[in-house]
Design a protein around this motif. Structure first.
Motif, PDB file in Angstrom:
ATOM      1  N   ARG A  96       0.849  -1.185   0.000  1.00  0.00           N
ATOM      2  CA  ARG A  96       0.000   0.000   0.000  1.00  0.00           C
ATOM      3  C   ARG A  96       0.886   1.236   0.000  1.00  0.00           C
ATOM      4  N   VAL A  97       0.336   2.310  -0.531  1.00  0.00           N
ATOM      5  CA  VAL A  97       1.068   3.569  -0.586  1.00  0.00           C
ATOM      6  C   VAL A  97       0.143   4.694  -0.160  1.00  0.00           C
ATOM      7  N   THR A  98       0.666   5.595   0.660  1.00  0.00           N
ATOM      8  CA  THR A  98      -0.058   6.781   1.092  1.00  0.00           C
ATOM      9  C   THR A  98       0.582   8.004   0.467  1.00  0.00           C
ATOM     10  N   LEU A  99      -0.224   8.805  -0.221  1.00  0.00           N
ATOM     11  CA  LEU A  99       0.232  10.082  -0.750  1.00  0.00           C
ATOM     12  C   LEU A  99      -0.343  11.190   0.110  1.00  0.00           C
ATOM     13  N   PHE A 100       0.439  12.229   0.325  1.00  0.00           N
ATOM     14  CA  PHE A 100      -0.041  13.334   1.145  1.00  0.00           C
ATOM     15  C   PHE A 100       0.343  14.647   0.474  1.00  0.00           C
ATOM     16  N   GLY A 101      -0.554  15.627   0.594  1.00  0.00           N
ATOM     17  CA  GLY A 101      -0.326  16.911  -0.031  1.00  0.00           C
ATOM     18  C   GLY A 101      -1.525  17.809   0.150  1.00  0.00           C
ATOM     19  N   ALA A 102      -1.855  18.578  -0.863  1.00  0.00           N
ATOM     20  CA  ALA A 102      -2.976  19.520  -0.799  1.00  0.00           C
ATOM     21  C   ALA A 102      -3.791  19.416  -2.078  1.00  0.00           C
ATOM     22  N   CYS A 103      -5.117  19.518  -1.951  1.00  0.00           N
ATOM     23  CA  CYS A 103      -6.012  19.408  -3.099  1.00  0.00           C
ATOM     24  C   CYS A 103      -6.257  20.771  -3.729  1.00  0.00           C
ATOM     25  N   VAL A 104      -6.265  20.798  -5.060  1.00  0.00           N
ATOM     26  CA  VAL A 104      -6.570  22.012  -5.804  1.00  0.00           C
ATOM     27  C   VAL A 104      -7.646  21.690  -6.830  1.00  0.00           C
ATOM     28  N   ALA A 105      -8.472  22.669  -7.159  1.00  0.00           N
ATOM     29  CA  ALA A 105      -9.531  22.471  -8.141  1.00  0.00           C
ATOM     30  C   ALA A 105      -8.943  22.449  -9.549  1.00  0.00           C
ATOM     31  N   VAL A 106      -9.474  21.556 -10.404  1.00  0.00           N
ATOM     32  CA  VAL A 106      -9.085  21.501 -11.815  1.00  0.00           C
ATOM     33  C   VAL A 106     -10.346  21.441 -12.663  1.00  0.00           C
ATOM     34  N   ASP A 107     -10.212  21.757 -13.929  1.00  0.00           N
ATOM     35  CA  ASP A 107     -11.340  21.733 -14.859  1.00  0.00           C
ATOM     36  C   ASP A 107     -11.677  20.283 -15.190  1.00  0.00           C
ATOM     37  N   LYS A 108     -12.838  19.827 -14.761  1.00  0.00           N
ATOM     38  CA  LYS A 108     -13.164  18.416 -14.969  1.00  0.00           C
ATOM     39  C   LYS A 108     -13.382  18.087 -16.443  1.00  0.00           C
ATOM     40  N   THR A 109     -13.766  19.071 -17.247  1.00  0.00           N
ATOM     41  CA  THR A 109     -13.987  18.780 -18.670  1.00  0.00           C
ATOM     42  C   THR A 109     -12.684  18.389 -19.360  1.00  0.00           C
ATOM     43  N   GLU A 110     -11.570  18.934 -18.891  1.00  0.00           N
ATOM     44  CA  GLU A 110     -10.276  18.599 -19.486  1.00  0.00           C
ATOM     45  C   GLU A 110      -9.838  17.186 -19.134  1.00  0.00           C
ATOM     46  N   GLN A 111     -10.391  16.625 -18.070  1.00  0.00           N
ATOM     47  CA  GLN A 111     -10.008  15.287 -17.621  1.00  0.00           C
ATOM     48  C   GLN A 111     -11.133  14.267 -17.861  1.00  0.00           C
ATOM     49  N   LYS A 112     -12.163  14.669 -18.587  1.00  0.00           N
ATOM     50  CA  LYS A 112     -13.351  13.812 -18.740  1.00  0.00           C
ATOM     51  C   LYS A 112     -13.019  12.446 -19.321  1.00  0.00           C
ATOM     52  N   ALA A 113     -12.281  12.412 -20.425  1.00  0.00           N
ATOM     53  CA  ALA A 113     -11.977  11.131 -21.069  1.00  0.00           C
ATOM     54  C   ALA A 113     -11.173  10.230 -20.147  1.00  0.00           C
ATOM     55  N   ARG A 114     -10.163  10.787 -19.482  1.00  0.00           N
ATOM     56  CA  ARG A 114      -9.345   9.994 -18.566  1.00  0.00           C
ATOM     57  C   ARG A 114     -10.208   9.448 -17.434  1.00  0.00           C
ATOM     58  N   TRP A 115     -11.051  10.318 -16.875  1.00  0.00           N
ATOM     59  CA  TRP A 115     -11.850   9.907 -15.740  1.00  0.00           C
ATOM     60  C   TRP A 115     -12.857   8.813 -16.111  1.00  0.00           C
TER      61      TRP A 115
END
Length: 249
Positions: A96-115
């Motif tokens: 298992r791996v834990t990532l830690f950092g801070a969340c930022v808003a992104v344009d979901k339309t730009e990531q639609k296909a990937r998502w």
């Protein structure tokens, strides 16, 4: 929850152990993760979140305005994500791996296909105005891959370098469609012959400069390339080579 990994002595990793490769595979193949945020009173709150990754490997989250973790992140963007490969037997024996950092808003339309390639069930609500996409900007990661295999990783070590791979990123949606429409047999070979996974109608879900993602019934796996790719042509060569390898060529 802190924004830095614990400063503890690291056990010897052992010969042949590639912590960066293990951590990348865990992250790229995760379709759900435990998301830890901080509540208004400073107490940690853990929830289950659907997950995909950006081209460089950073986690992407689709969150609802109604969710408690969304409210928490609005006031304090710090977060941690735990991605685990839990199978049969002792769950603590699996990586298992834990990532830690801070969340930022992104344009979901730009990531639609990937998502949607990785989370097709969310198609019915992806466009809803009260669902937003966040990207976890990692500060680092903590990998537990078994006894004596505990390693802290910086994001610079873990992230996938996409400089010069803009053509590949732009072509990803077409590559995924082509593999699923014309080369499902190849994806099946990758799963069964190269990754030792059960037979089935495996689907191609994504590709990045270092490897590809395939999935069956909500379970995903990551297959690294033998060499980096920066163009669609490079990806084709890597995938053809993997087919040959799977067939014993």
């Amino acid at each position: 929850m802190t924004t830095a990994a614990p400063a503890a002595p690291q056990p010897a990793a052992g010969p042949g152990f590639d912590p960066v490769g293990v951590a990348r595979a865990l992250l790229r193949s995760a379709r759900r993760a435990s998301l830890a945020t901080l509540g208004p009173d400073g107490a940690p709150y853990v929830s289950l979140a659907a997950l995909a990754t950006a081209p460089d490997g950073a986690p992407l989250l689709l969150v609802s305005n109604l969710a408690r973790h969304t409210h928490n992140l609005a006031s304090d963007p710090r977060a941690s994500l735990l991605c685990a490969d839990v199978g049969a037997g002792d769950p603590l024996a699996h990586p298992r791996v834990t990532l830690f950092g801070a969340c930022v808003a992104v344009d979901k339309t730009e990531q639609k296909a990937r998502w949607l390639a990785r989370q097709p069930e969310s198609a019915m609500y992806f466009a809803f105005s009260d669902f937003h996409m966040l990207r976890l900007e990692p500060h680092g990661a903590h990998l537990v891959a078994g006894f004596g295999r505990i390693v802290d990783l910086s994001w610079d070590e873990l992230r996938t370098d996409v400089a010069g791979a803009e053509g590949l990123v732009a072509a990803e949606e077409g590559i995924v469609a082509h593999m699923n429409e014309d080369h499902a047999d190849a994806t099946r070979l990758y799963a069964t012959k190269l990754l030792g996974l059960p037979d089935g109608d495996w689907r191609f879900e994504g590709v990045d400069p270092l490897g590809c993602e395939i999935a069956l019934d909500g379970r995903a796996a990551y297959l690294p390339f033998d060499a980096p790719a920066t163009t669609a042509g490079d990806v084709r060569k890597r995938l053809v080579a993997l087919v040959s390898k799977a067939r014993g060529g």
